[in-house]
Scaffold this active site. Structure first.
Site, mmCIF file in Angstrom:
data_model
loop_
_atom_site.group_PDB
_atom_site.id
_atom_site.type_symbol
_atom_site.label_atom_id
_atom_site.label_comp_id
_atom_site.label_asym_id
_atom_site.label_seq_id
_atom_site.Cartn_x
_atom_site.Cartn_y
_atom_site.Cartn_z
ATOM 1 N N HIS A 145 0.821 -0.991 -0.058
ATOM 2 C CA HIS A 145 -0.040 -0.097 -0.075
ATOM 3 C C HIS A 145 0.798 1.265 -0.029
ATOM 4 O O HIS A 145 2.052 1.432 0.693
ATOM 5 C CB HIS A 145 -0.838 0.079 1.212
ATOM 6 C CG HIS A 145 -1.855 -1.098 1.159
ATOM 7 N ND1 HIS A 145 -2.532 -1.676 2.454
ATOM 8 C CD2 HIS A 145 -2.415 -1.859 0.258
ATOM 9 C CE1 HIS A 145 -3.476 -2.422 2.140
ATOM 10 N NE2 HIS A 145 -3.331 -2.540 0.459
ATOM 11 N N SER A 278 3.743 4.031 -13.745
ATOM 12 C CA SER A 278 2.324 3.374 -13.563
ATOM 13 C C SER A 278 1.338 3.702 -14.953
ATOM 14 O O SER A 278 1.598 4.876 -15.776
ATOM 15 C CB SER A 278 1.621 3.738 -12.463
ATOM 16 O OG SER A 278 2.319 3.224 -11.091
ATOM 17 N N HIS A 295 -3.956 -5.442 -11.884
ATOM 18 C CA HIS A 295 -4.131 -4.405 -10.799
ATOM 19 C C HIS A 295 -2.877 -3.757 -10.588
ATOM 20 O O HIS A 295 -2.778 -2.684 -10.006
ATOM 21 C CB HIS A 295 -4.889 -4.734 -9.506
ATOM 22 C CG HIS A 295 -3.840 -5.561 -8.498
ATOM 23 N ND1 HIS A 295 -3.338 -6.647 -8.977
ATOM 24 C CD2 HIS A 295 -3.629 -5.404 -7.432
ATOM 25 C CE1 HIS A 295 -2.443 -7.318 -8.101
ATOM 26 N NE2 HIS A 295 -2.740 -6.487 -6.891
#
Length: 395
Positions: A145, A278, A295
């Site tokens: 995270h 990303s 993901h």
């Protein structure tokens, strides 16, 4: 209220469940992850397992997979129900990583409804907190995270980028976090009675599951608001917010996603690493992919291996500056090495596989400026803050 329309009768499939892997021969896919896909396919009621190019082994079930079944298995979703990634535009006068890294707030410290009653981040909470779960609200968590300040680098599809209001050079906050203990509590309540078996009461499970999904989404908004205020910016609404750990009822079956994002016409941020790009994509996955996309980059190295190799090759200070020139805020030295960019697959290959299989269209790439993992306390060990999270919540 849940909007799920449950299957009336669990009907056994007429043939064994199928497994499809959406990855090219050039992709790094571990045999253990493939074995887990086959194990899941053998479960009662399973119809189809779609493995994404970021597939890797998980605890008992693969990560990076979408699994459809006539039976609902909570363990296939796992403990971090509601985990997902959101993208928030942010306007800053100057984006100097060294200055901004020092201004990130302590996202290990939950918002307290009494102590922090005047914190402007509360404005992100519209109505009641789902499940009344105040523990950990406004915290990012551990593992993979993060909260990242990034710059839109390359526009890959102008039409979609314009639709999202994105231009090259724009700044965004990318928030990856889950349900901070709520999902774990839900899974534990199930496994203590039923182990890895299916739930005997899908409607009841889905009701509390949906609360965790809503909580995860809310927490991403609170995290973005906390960081925006700390950096001297106004919080914004997310332009992307997709959960990748959840189950939904679709076409009369239960579609479990574990590390797989909804890909049926959604915009999805597929996270690279703190030292790579990303990609925001427009997803258009069909039923053969269980309407899902990857993901993230997906781990290729265990945490133990990444820790051992990282310590042997790099100092802590070297690890806090990435190959793209960004900074990492992380006071947890072990986590700093465990989450090294080299511990992950190449994000470019993951995206190429999605394109090759016509599951997604890349829209923009983003480059990290500051990636926040844990408060940077120098050499001091981070104390256990769980004792600060038991206070009663804001009504």
């Amino acid at each position: 209220m849940s909007q799920h329309h449950l299957p009336r009768e669990p009907v056994p499939p007429s043939a064994p469940a199928t497994v499809t892997v959406f990855a090219s021969p050039a992709s790094w896919i571990e045999s253990e992850a493939l074995a887990q896909c086959r194990q899941v396919a053998a479960l009662d009621g399973m119809r189809h397992v779609a493995a994404m190019p970021d597939l890797h082994p998980g605890k008992g079930a693969p990560i990076g997979a979408a699994m459809s079944s006539t039976v609902l298995y909570p363990f296939l979703v796992g403990s971090d129900i509601g985990c997902g990634i959101a993208v928030f535009p942010i306007r800053l006068k100057r984006a100097v990583p060294e200055r901004l890294a020092a201004r990130f707030p302590d996202l290990d410290e939950a918002l307290d409804p009494v102590r922090d009653a005047d914190d402007p981040a509360w404005a992100a909470v519209d109505g009641d907190v789902p499940a009344g779960h105040l523990d950990g609200l406004g915290t990012v968590g551990r593992g993979n995270h993060f909260v990242e300040l990034a710059r839109v680098d390359t526009i890959l599809d102008g039409r979609h980028a314009s639709r999202l209001g994105l231009d090259a050079g724009d700044l965004v906050l990318i928030v990856h976090s889950g349900s901070r203990g709520l999902g774990e509590r839900i899974l534990r309540a199930h496994t203590e009675v039923h182990g890895a078996g299916p739930t005997p009461d899908p409607a009841s499970y889905l009701s509390i599951h949906d609360e965790a999904v809503r909580w995860g989404s809310l927490n991403r908004r609170v995290l973005a608001a906390r960081v925006a205020h700390a950096l001297g910016a106004e919080p914004t609404a997310p332009i992307v917010d997709q959960c990748h750990n959840l189950v939904e009822v679709r076409d009369g079956v239960y579609l479990h996603r574990k590390g797989a994002a909804p890909g049926d016409g959604r915009d999805v941020l597929i996270a690279g690493t703190r030292g790579t790009a990303s990609y925001l994509v427009a997803a258009h996955a069909g039923p053969d992919a269980n309407h899902s996309v990857a993901h993230g980059a997906g781990r290729k190295m265990s945490r133990a291996d990444a820790l051992r190799r990282g310590r042997a090759k790099h100092t802590v200070e070297e690890s806090r500056r990435t190959p793209v020139g960004s900074l990492v805020v992380c006071g947890d030295r072990q986590l700093l090495f465990e989450e090294a960019p080299t511990a992950y697959k190449r994000i470019e290959q993951v995206i190429a596989d999605l394109v090759e299989h016509r599951l997604a269209t890349p829209v923009v790439s983003t480059t990290p400026l500051v990636t926040y993992k844990t408060p940077d306390l120098g050499s001091a060990a981070r104390p256990d803050r769980r004792g600060h999270r038991g206070r009663r919540g804001r009504s």
